[in-house]
Design a protein around this motif. Structure first.
Motif, PDB file in Angstrom:
ATOM      1  N   PHE A   1       0.863  -1.183   0.000  1.00 50.40           N
ATOM      2  CA  PHE A   1       0.000   0.000   0.000  1.00 50.40           C
ATOM      3  C   PHE A   1       0.898   1.231   0.000  1.00 50.40           C
ATOM      4  O   PHE A   1       1.622   1.497   0.959  1.00 50.40           O
ATOM      5  N   GLN A   2       0.869   1.968  -1.099  1.00 55.90           N
ATOM      6  CA  GLN A   2       1.734   3.130  -1.282  1.00 55.90           C
ATOM      7  C   GLN A   2       0.870   4.385  -1.291  1.00 55.90           C
ATOM      8  O   GLN A   2      -0.077   4.481  -2.079  1.00 55.90           O
ATOM      9  N   VAL A   3       1.206   5.330  -0.421  1.00 51.29           N
ATOM     10  CA  VAL A   3       0.432   6.556  -0.314  1.00 51.29           C
ATOM     11  C   VAL A   3       1.378   7.741  -0.274  1.00 51.29           C
ATOM     12  O   VAL A   3       2.449   7.677   0.343  1.00 51.29           O
ATOM     13  N   ALA A   4       1.032   8.799  -0.984  1.00 51.27           N
ATOM     14  CA  ALA A   4       1.899   9.975  -1.048  1.00 51.27           C
ATOM     15  C   ALA A   4       1.840  10.801   0.228  1.00 51.27           C
ATOM     16  O   ALA A   4       2.840  11.388   0.651  1.00 51.27           O
TER      17      ALA A   4
ATOM     18  N   LEU B   1     -12.119  -4.665  -6.994  1.00 53.77           N
ATOM     19  CA  LEU B   1     -10.822  -4.534  -7.668  1.00 53.77           C
ATOM     20  C   LEU B   1      -9.768  -5.387  -6.981  1.00 53.77           C
ATOM     21  O   LEU B   1      -8.970  -6.081  -7.646  1.00 53.77           O
ATOM     22  N   LEU B   2      -9.725  -5.369  -5.654  1.00 52.53           N
ATOM     23  CA  LEU B   2      -8.740  -6.182  -4.936  1.00 52.53           C
ATOM     24  C   LEU B   2      -9.060  -7.671  -5.048  1.00 52.53           C
ATOM     25  O   LEU B   2      -8.154  -8.504  -5.104  1.00 52.53           O
TER      26      LEU B   2
ATOM     27  N   VAL C   1      -1.212  -1.292  -4.286  1.00 52.23           N
ATOM     28  CA  VAL C   1      -2.290  -0.316  -4.211  1.00 52.23           C
ATOM     29  C   VAL C   1      -1.653   1.044  -3.924  1.00 52.23           C
ATOM     30  O   VAL C   1      -0.935   1.198  -2.931  1.00 52.23           O
ATOM     31  N   SER C   2      -1.894   2.002  -4.801  1.00 49.58           N
ATOM     32  CA  SER C   2      -1.310   3.334  -4.617  1.00 49.58           C
ATOM     33  C   SER C   2      -2.427   4.368  -4.570  1.00 49.58           C
ATOM     34  O   SER C   2      -3.444   4.252  -5.260  1.00 49.58           O
ATOM     35  N   LEU C   3      -2.220   5.381  -3.726  1.00 52.79           N
ATOM     36  CA  LEU C   3      -3.207   6.443  -3.521  1.00 52.79           C
ATOM     37  C   LEU C   3      -2.483   7.779  -3.529  1.00 52.79           C
ATOM     38  O   LEU C   3      -1.489   7.961  -2.806  1.00 52.79           O
TER      39      LEU C   3
ATOM     40  N   ARG D   1      -6.528   9.761  -7.010  1.00 45.14           N
ATOM     41  CA  ARG D   1      -6.376   8.614  -7.901  1.00 45.14           C
ATOM     42  C   ARG D   1      -5.945   7.403  -7.092  1.00 45.14           C
ATOM     43  O   ARG D   1      -4.931   7.445  -6.380  1.00 45.14           O
ATOM     44  N   VAL D   2      -6.711   6.307  -7.182  1.00 51.69           N
ATOM     45  CA  VAL D   2      -6.401   5.047  -6.504  1.00 51.69           C
ATOM     46  C   VAL D   2      -6.204   3.994  -7.581  1.00 51.69           C
ATOM     47  O   VAL D   2      -7.084   3.777  -8.422  1.00 51.69           O
ATOM     48  N   SER D   3      -5.042   3.343  -7.602  1.00 51.23           N
ATOM     49  CA  SER D   3      -4.758   2.311  -8.608  1.00 51.23           C
ATOM     50  C   SER D   3      -4.445   1.003  -7.916  1.00 51.23           C
ATOM     51  O   SER D   3      -3.823   0.973  -6.847  1.00 51.23           O
ATOM     52  N   VAL D   4      -4.895  -0.088  -8.536  1.00 53.85           N
ATOM     53  CA  VAL D   4      -4.656  -1.449  -8.044  1.00 53.85           C
ATOM     54  C   VAL D   4      -3.950  -2.200  -9.167  1.00 53.85           C
ATOM     55  O   VAL D   4      -4.533  -2.426 -10.229  1.00 53.85           O
TER      56      VAL D   4
END
Length: 935
Positions: A519-522, A542-543, A558-560, A570-573
Motif C-alpha cells: 500500500f503506497q500513499v503519497a 478490484l482487490l 495499491v497506490s493512492l 487517484r487510486v490504482s490497483v
C-alpha cells in the motif's frame, strides 16, 4: 430530334480536339530522333593545332552520325582535374568513354574504374599504365622517334651532335618518342645526343633552358622537338642566338604544314590526329562489330620535297568538307520542308477523315435517335409500373415500421417486467439465505460436539451462503443503478484510512498464497467527500480480482495520491497476473462477461461492471491498462469535492466488510478425515479447479478410496498418465484445458484409455450432456449432486470395469493372437502379448524389459495391466508362456523338455508344476489326451 441535334453539337464541339490529337501524332512522327548513344571524351588539353585537329576530325565524323551525342571536357594539362572530369562523365551516364591522358600514371585509376563498371574505354594518342581498356587508337610514338633519328642522320650525313627537346615527363608520348629516337641513333655511331631539354609541351617555358643548353653545346647542329609547337619556339631561340642557319629542326605533328613550307622547321613527322578513327572505332564497339584492340597509325616525314603536295591534299580535303557541310545543311532544309508539307498533307487527310466520320456518326445518330425514342416510350411505361409498385411497397414498409415500433414498446415493457421479476426474485432469495445463515451461525458458535469434518462442512455452508448473499446484493445494486434508485450520501473523511482498512482485509488470504500486498500513499492524510458504502464495493471488487488473477508468490500494489491540481484523487490497483488479452479488453466492463483468463477462482462476471457503475455514480472514472504476461492496473479517479446535493452531514454509518468469498479452505483444519485401510488399492483422481469443491470431493471419497487431486486440466492429465488411477472425477468448466478436452486426451492415450471418467458440471442442458458422453465420459453428473449417489455410481463403474477385466482374461486364455483390436485396451493387450511372445525364449524376461519395450515405467505398466486384466505383469507373462506351451505340446516332433526351453523355462520340473497348476494335468498327460494314437 433533340437527341440527334445534341449528338451533332457534341461531335462538332469535340472536332478541334480530334484534329489536335491527329496533328500531334503526325508531328511526333516527324520529330528528329534523339541521340541514341552517349560518348564522353576526356581531352588532356584543347590548346595547340594538333588537339584542335583531333576535335575537328571527331566533328567531321559525327556529322554522319546524328544518333551519337558527344560530351568533351578539357583537363587543361592537369592530371588531377582530368581524374575528376572522368568521374563526372561516369556519373552523368555514358555508353562509351574516350580518354586522351595527360600523364599515364595519375589517370589510370579513373580509367580502370570506368572499365570495371562495364563501360568501353578507348585510349586516344596516349596510353595508361594498365591494360584495363577496350581499345587504343593513335600513332606509334616509338616509330616516330626511330623515323626522326633516321631522318636526322640523313640530314647530317650520319655525323653530328643532336639536342632533344622533350615533352612532359609522365607522358607516354614523351617516353615512346624518346625511346625510339635513342634506339634509332644507336645505328649511327657518329651521331651523338649532346643534350636534352624538357619543354612540358609549352613553347614559352622552354626558351630559357633551351638557350642555356645551346650556349653550353655550340656543336649542336640539329634539334629534335617532340611536337611542332616546341620546334617553332626553338627556331625563335636560334634566331636570338644568331644560329638559325647552322641548326636544323625536326618536329612532330605535321598538322601546320606552313611551318615546313616557310622553313621554320626543316621537317615534321606526321602524327595523325586520329579524331575520325576514334569515332569510327567507338561506333564499331557500340554496334557490337569486330574491331582491333591496338590501332596504330603510320607516320611519314614531311619536308620541302613533299610539303606542297601535302598542303594541296589538305586544302582539297577542307574544300570537300565544306561541300559536305553545305550539302548537309541543304539536306536538313529539304527535310524540314518535307516534314512541313507532310504535316499539311496529313492535316488535310485528317480533315477529310473527320468529315467522313462526322457523316457516318450523323447517320448513325439519326438511326439511333429513332431507336432511343422507342425505348424511352417503353421505359416510361415501365417507370409508371415501378412507381405504382414503389407506392405499394412504401405503404407496406410504413405498416411494418409501425409494427416494429409496437414490438419495440412491447419488448421494453417485457424487459422492464423481467427486471422487476429479477429484482423481486433476488429480494425473495434473501429470506431463505437468512434462514440458512442463522442456524449455521448457531451451530458454529454454540455446538462444541461437532467433529472437525462436520465443522468444516458447516463452515463450507456458511461461506457459500455468504457468497450467494453477496451475489444477490450485487444484483440488487445493479438494478438500483439501472433505475436510478441508488444515491450517493457522501461524508468528508480521510481516504487513506478508508482504503487502508480494505487493504488490510486482503493481507491474510494473500499471505496464504505467498502474495505481497503493498500500500503506497503519497500523504498520510488525504481528505475528500465520499460515500463509503459505495466505494467499499468498488475497491473490494478490484482487490478481489487482483487476488484471483495474481499467481502464487506474486505482488499486488495499491497506490493512492492526489492529482497535481488537488481537485481529484487517484487510486490504482496493480497486479502481476497474466494481464488482459486483446479479445477481452473490449468486454471487461460488460455485465456477466467472463473472460478466458486463468484465475485462482471463478467469478460471476458482475464485479467490474458493478464497480464501473458505482464509480460513475460517484462522478468518477474507472480505467485500466494491461500488458499481456505482466499484469493489469485498474485506476479509479474521483473528485475530492462533490455537489451539495450528494453530501450529507450526518455521521457516516460504519462499513462492514466480509471476505469469506476469498478465503481458501486448504489447510484451514487439520486433516482428520478417516484414511482408507491399508488393503485399499483403488485410487481416484479428482480434477476440480474450485478449491472448496475439490476439498469436498476428496473428503467424501477418502472413506472408500485413495484420493489424489489436481486443480487444472493440464496437471490432472499429467497425474493420470503417471499414477494410472482406477477412476477419475473431473469438472467440465476449467481454465486452460477443459474437462471435455481432458476426457478426449485420456481416451486417445492407451495408457489411460481404460480409466472410467465421471464428469461433474453445472451445465445441465440435454445437448451438453450428450456432448460429454460423446467425448468419452462414462458418467455425466450435474451440480448440485448427491454425495451418496456419486459414491454408488463410482462403485458401479468399478464393478463394471472388473467384469470387463474378466472378459479380457477369457479372451486372452482362449486365443490371444486372434482377439480383435476393437478398442484401445484391446490394442494394448495385443501389443503387450506380441512383445512377450517375441521374447518367450528369454528365461530372464522381466517386467522392466517389457515396460522398456512399451516406453513406460514399471509402475505405469503394472497399474495398466492390473486395471485391464486384474492380474500382475509377471502372472500375465506366465499365462502367455503356458498358453504357448499348450499349442507346442500338440506338435509330436518336440519333446516336453524342448517345449519347456522353447517358452523360456530353464527347469523342467518348474514347467511341469506351473502347467499342471493352470490346466490340472501334467504336460505329458495333456499331450496324451490331445494327440491321436498312431496307426
Amino acid at each position: 430530334m433533340q437527341t440527334f441535334s445534341g449528338n451533332i453539337l457534341r461531335l462538332y464541339s469535340q472536332w478541334p480536339l480530334w484534329l489536335l490529337a491527329v496533328l500531334w501524332l503526325l508531328q511526333s512522327c516527324t520529330t528528329p530522333e534523339k541521340p541514341k548513344y552517349r560518348i564522353g571524351f576526356s581531352q588532356c588539353s584543347t590548346t595547340g593545332s594538333w588537339r584542335q585537329a583531333v576535335l575537328a576530325g571527331m566533328e567531321r565524323e559525327l556529322s554522319f552520325h546524328p544518333e551519337v551525342q558527344l560530351r568533351m571536357l578539357d583537363a587543361q594539362d592537369n592530371s588531377q582535374r582530368q581524374q575528376q572530369q572522368i568521374r563526372e562523365l561516369l556519373r552523368g551516364g555514358l555508353d562509351l568513354l574516350i580518354v586522351s591522358p595527360y600523364e599515364a600514371g595519375p589517370v589510370t585509376p579513373a580509367v580502370q574504374e570506368a572499365y570495371r563498371r562495364g563501360i568501353p574505354v578507348v585510349l586516344l594518342d596516349r596510353r595508361i599504365t594498365s591494360q584495363d581498356y577496350t581499345a587504343y587508337v593513335g600513332g606509334d610514338n616509338l616509330e616516330v622517334g626511330q623515323a626522326a633519328a633516321t631522318y636526322a642522320a640523313r640530314l647530317l650525313h650520319e655525323q653530328g651532335s643532336v639536342l632533344e627537346l622533350l615533352g612532359a615527363p609522365g607522358s607516354s608520348a614523351t617516353a615512346g618518342r624518346h625511346q625510339g629516337f635513342t634506339q634509332g641513333l644507336t645505328a649511327f655511331p657518329n651521331m651523338r645526343l649532346a643534350a636534352q631539354v624538357t619543354g612540358y609541351w609549352n613553347a614559352t617555358t622552354l626558351k630559357r633552358p633551351l638557350r642555356l643548353a645551346l650556349q653550353a653545346h655550340p656543336e649542336v647542329s640539329l634539334i629534335f622537338a617532340h611536337n611542332d609547337n616546341m620546334g617553332r619556339a626553338a627556331r625563335e631561340v636560334l634566331r636570338e642566338l644568331g644560329r638559325s642557319k647552322q641548326v636544323r629542326i625536326i618536329g612532330v605533328d605535321g598538322v601546320v604544314l606552313e611551318l615546313v613550307q616557310q622553313r621554320v622547321l626543316t621537317a615534321s613527322l606526321l602524327y595523325s590526329p586520329a579524331g575520325e578513327d576514334a569515332i569510327r572505332l567507338a561506333l564499331k564497339i557500340l554496334h557490337k562489330q569486330p574491331y582491333k584492340r591496338e590501332n596504330k597509325l603510320s607516320t611519314i616525314v614531311i619536308d620541302s620535297t613533299n610539303v606542297l603536295t601535302m598542303m594541296q591534299q589538305h586544302e582539297k580535303i577542307l574544300a570537300q568538307q565544306n561541300d559536305i557541310e553545305l550539302q548537309r545543311g541543304l539536306l536538313q532544309t529539304l527535310r524540314a520542308t518535307y516534314a512541313s508539307q507532310q504535316t499539311v498533307l496529313n492535316g488535310l487527310l485528317a480533315t477529310l477523315l473527320g468529315a467522313i466520320v462526322l457523316g457516318a456518326v450523323a447517320w448513325r445518330s439519326a438511326r439511333k435517335n429513332r431507336q432511343i425514342n422507342h425505348q424511352l416510350a417503353l421505359q416510361n411505361a415501365e417507370n409508371e409500373k415501378i412507381n405504382r409498385q414503389l407506392v405499394s411497397k412504401n405503404e407496406e414498409i410504413s405498416f411494418q415500421r409501425n409494427q416494429l415500433e409496437e414490438l419495440s414498446a412491447q419488448s421494453r415493457a417485457d424487459t422492464e417486467a423481467k427486471l422487476r421479476f429479477f429484482t423481486n426474485f433476488s429480494h425473495e432469495l434473501r429470506t431463505p439465505l437468512t434462514l440458512i445463515m442463522g442456524p449455521v451461525e448457531e451451530l458454529l458458535a454454540g455446538s462444541a460436539n461437532l467433529t472437525a469434518p462436520q465443522r468444516q462442512d458447516v463452515q463450507l455452508v456458511r461461506r457459500n451462503t455468504q457468497r450467494l448473499l453477496q451475489l444477490v446484493n450485487q444484483l440488487l445494486d445493479f438494478r438500483k443503478i439501472e433505475v436510478g434508485k441508488m444515491t450517493v450520501r457522501a461524508t468528508e473523511g480521510n481516504v487513506v484510512d478508508f482504503v487502508q482498512d480494505i487493504v488490510d482485509l486482503f493481507e491474510k488470504p494473500a499471505r496464504q498464497r505467498g502474495i505481497r500486498v503493498l500500500f503506497q500513499v503519497a500523504e498520510p492524510v488525504i481528505t475528500a467527500w465520499f460515500d463509503g458504502n459505495i466505494l467499499d464495493k468498488v475497491f473490494f471488487n478490484l482487490l478481489s480480482n487482483a487476488l484471483k488473477f495474481t499467481p502464487d508468490k506474486g505482488r499486488i500494489t495499491v497506490s493512492l495520491q492526489a492529482s497535481p491540481d488537488g481537485q481529484h484523487l487517484r487510486v490504482s490497483v496493480a497486479d502481476t497476473g497474466p494481464g488482459i488479452s486483446e479479445h477481452d479488453r473490449a468486454h471487461v466492463f460488460e455485465w456477466f462477461y467472463q473472460g478466458n483468463q486463468q484465475a485462482a477462482g471463478k467469478g460471476s462476471g458482475m464485479g467490474l461492471a458493478l464497480a464501473q457503475g458505482l464509480v460513475r455514480l460517484h462522478q468518477g472514472q474507472l480505467t485500466f491498462s494491461s500488458v499481456p504476461g505482466q499484469g493489469a492496473t485498474f485506476t479509479v479517479e474521483l473528485p475530492r469535492e462533490l455537489p451539495e446535493a450528494l453530501r450529507t452531514h450526518a455521521e457516516a454509518a460504519p462499513v462492514h466488510f466480509a471476505l469469506d468469498e476469498l478465503e481458501t479452505i486448504k489447510g484451514s483444519f487439520p486433516d482428520t478425515t478417516p484414511q482408507p485401510s491399508p488393503d485399499t488399492e483403488l485410487l481416484v483422481l479428482v480434477i476440480e479447479d474450485n478449491p472448496e469443491v475439490n476439498d469436498f470431493l476428496a473428503r467424501k471419497l477418502r472413506s472408500d478410496f485413495r484420493v489424489e487431486t489436481a486443480t487444472d486440466g493440464h496437471t490432472g492429465f499429467r497425474l493420470a498418465t503417471e499414477l494410472i488411477p482406477d477412476l477419475i472425477v473431473c469438472d467440465v468448466m476449467m481454465p486452460g484445458l477443459t474437462g471435455l478436452e481432458v476426457v478426449a486426451q485420456l481416451k486417445d492415450d492407451w495408457r489411460t484409455s481404460h480409466i472410467p471418467v465421471v464428469l461433474l458440471t453445472a451445465r445441465n442442458a440435454p445437448e451438453q450432456q450428450v456432448e460429454g458422453v460423446q467425448a468419452g465420459a462414462d458418467l455425466y453428473l450435474t451440480k448440485p449432486f448427491n454425495p451418496t449417489f456419486l459414491l454408488e455410481s463410482l462403485r458401479t463403474l468399478l464393478a463394471n470395469r472388473s467384469r470387463q477385466r474378466e472378459h479380457f482374461r477369457r479372451q486372452l486364455s482362449v486365443a490371444p493372437d486372434t482377439t480383435p483390436a476393437s478398442s484401445a485396451d484391446q490394442k494394448f493387450i495385443a501389443e503387450l502379448t506380441a512383445i512377450v511372445e517375441a521374447n518367450l525364449t528369454k528365461a530372464n524376461l522381466s517386467v522392466e524389459d517389457v515396460a522398456r519395450s512399451l516406453g513406460i515405467s514399471r509402475m505405469q505398466l503394472y497399474r495398466k495391466v492390473k486395471a485391464v486384466l486384474g492380474t500382475g505383469v509377471t502372472d500375465f507373462i506366465q499365462s502367455v508362456r503356458l498358453t504357448k506351451a499348450r499349442d507346442l505340446l500338440l506338435n509330436d516332433t518336440l519333446t516336453v523338455t524342448d517345449v519347456a526351453y522353447e517358452i523360456g523355462f530353464s527347469s523342467l520340473s518348474y514347467f511341469s508344476t506351473s502347467f499342471k497348476a493352470r490346466y490340472q494335468v501334467s504336460p505329458s498327460e495333456f499331450r496324451a489326451l490331445h494327440t491321436a494314437p498312431p496307426n
